[in-house]
Design an enzyme around this catalytic site. Structure first.
Site, short mmCIF file in Angstrom:
data_model
loop_
_atom_site.label_atom_id
_atom_site.label_comp_id
_atom_site.label_asym_id
_atom_site.label_seq_id
_atom_site.Cartn_x
_atom_site.Cartn_y
_atom_site.Cartn_z
N GLU A 118 -2.76 -3.39 -5.10
CA GLU A 118 -2.46 -4.55 -4.24
C GLU A 118 -0.96 -4.72 -3.99
O GLU A 118 -0.56 -5.43 -3.06
CB GLU A 118 -3.04 -5.83 -4.84
CG GLU A 118 -4.53 -5.76 -4.98
CD GLU A 118 -5.20 -7.11 -5.12
OE1 GLU A 118 -4.56 -8.14 -4.86
OE2 GLU A 118 -6.39 -7.12 -5.48
N TYR A 141 -0.81 -13.22 -6.93
CA TYR A 141 -1.14 -12.20 -7.93
C TYR A 141 -0.38 -10.90 -7.66
O TYR A 141 0.30 -10.36 -8.54
CB TYR A 141 -2.66 -11.95 -7.95
CG TYR A 141 -3.02 -10.63 -8.60
CD1 TYR A 141 -2.83 -10.44 -9.95
CD2 TYR A 141 -3.54 -9.58 -7.84
CE1 TYR A 141 -3.13 -9.21 -10.55
CE2 TYR A 141 -3.84 -8.36 -8.42
CZ TYR A 141 -3.64 -8.18 -9.78
OH TYR A 141 -3.92 -6.98 -10.37
#
Ligand code: DAU
Length: 335
Positions: A118, A141
């Site tokens: 990510e 995150y």
């Protein structure tokens, strides 16, 4: 259970936050070469005293807040654990190992940082993330993980701290906390509850069985050169709707229900804010340099996972407790 490396002493430090669970480790808890330490990676004094007492040679850093939806509900703890926690672990390693300059050059010490795909951002329908893809994190995150990766590399460039990093795609398999898509779908199907699909279910993820991830980490830890980064992926790209359909068919098969029974539970809900469209890993470097490739097909992996959850419903009940139900209500009730 006998650990794979009986001559290696393992210390497992874990804060046991909501997703941590000693039940997950019951098969190794009595092994002679295993010690559990209940602590927090943001406690630098404790880390320093542990390094002093045990003279660790290797750190494999898995500790993280890892759920994107929770990072949207409450981002600060993500920076604290993932970014500051990583920095403190690096600092403890630097202070202890740096006492001898050769510890940084003779290959006897290693800081392995476990990270995520990510950090690279979001793909359209084309292309893959490679180790050269520029970082472009888009959720609290992924921003906290990207920052932690940068700190690890900064410690190498500044202090010569010997690191390796791997960035991995979506994991699934036994023991996964049911906030993540696959265990959540299995749990809701067992309970006959609606199965929430964000948006239209068109977002694409690349799925890897956790056993394959562990094998990749073991390979990289032992054979990668210091300062290297490897992508790890499953080569199993599916839209969420496709994946959930396959998974529900597995659940129906395992429970002796007619095909399509659980698909009727699928419910489309409001999309995740800033929802990354597609992740897809090019892991050819890891394959070429170190020979790793996934062993599980997605069909085998999903079957294995569904059977594990069906056979471990006590575990599932224990983790899906009051605080899980409160999280679930907060996350899904008004979608
Ligand atoms: O790509 C690696 C990352 O994969 C890891 O770094 C993260 O720690 C891990 O949580 C995972 O992130 P995702 O956000 O992709 O995983 P999650 O299981 O939350 O969601 C997978 C996809 O399913 C995503 O597109 C959102 C969607 N989804 C998820 C949930 C929980 C739904 O449609 N409904 C849901 O209820």
């Amino acid at each position: 259970m006998v650990p794979r490396y009986p001559d290696v002493q393992f210390w497992n430090l874990d804060q046991l936050t909501y997703a941590g669970n000693l039940l997950n480790l019951s098969s190794i808890e009595h092994a002679e070469n295993y010690t559990f330490i209940h602590s927090d990676i943001t406690d630098l004094d404790k880390l320093n005293s542990l390094f002093e007492a045990h003279d660790f040679t290797t750190v494999i850093h898995f500790a993280a807040e890892s759920h994107v939806d929770r990072s949207i509900l409450g981002p600060v703890v993500f920076a604290e654990t993932n970014t500051v926690g990583t920095l403190k672990l690096l600092e403890a390693a630097r202070r202890h190992w740096g006492a001898s300059a050769s510890n940084f050059t003779d290959g006897s010490r290693r800081f392995y940082h476990v990270s995520t795909d990510e950090v690279y951002g979001s793909l359209s329908e084309e292309g893959y993330f490679t180790e050269q893809t520029p970082y472009d994190p888009r959720s609290p995150y992924s921003a906290s993980k990207a920052a932690s990766d940068h700190f690890v590399r900064a410690y190498y460039h500044t202090y010569k701290l010997p690191f390796v990093i791997s960035n991995c795609s979506n994991n699934y398999g036994p023991y996964q906390f049911p906030e993540k898509l696959i265990p959540l779908v299995i749990l809701n199907a067992i309970q006959g509850k609606p199965i929430p699909i964000y948006g239209k279910g068109e977002n694409v993820r690349d799925w890897l069985h956790v056993g394959d991830h562990c094998e990749a980490i073991d390979t990289i830890l032992r054979y990668a050169s210091t300062g290297h980064t490897y992508n790890i992926g499953g080569g199993n790209e599916h839209s969420n709707l496709e994946l959930v359909g396959m998974l529900l068919d597995e659940v129906d098969k395992a429970r002796g229900q007619e095909a399509g029974h659980s698909r009727s539970l699928i419910t489309f809900v409001t999309d995740r804010p800033g929802h990354d469209f597609r992740y897809a890993m090019d892991y050819s470097l890891l394959n070429k340099d170190l020979g790793w490739e996934p062993a599980y097909s997605l069909a085998e992996g999903l079957q294995d996972t569904v059977l594990w959850y069906l056979n471990n419903q006590k575990w599932l009940e224990a983790v899906a407790d009051q605080s899980y139900r409160e999280y679930y209500t907060r996350q899904y009730a008004s979608r």
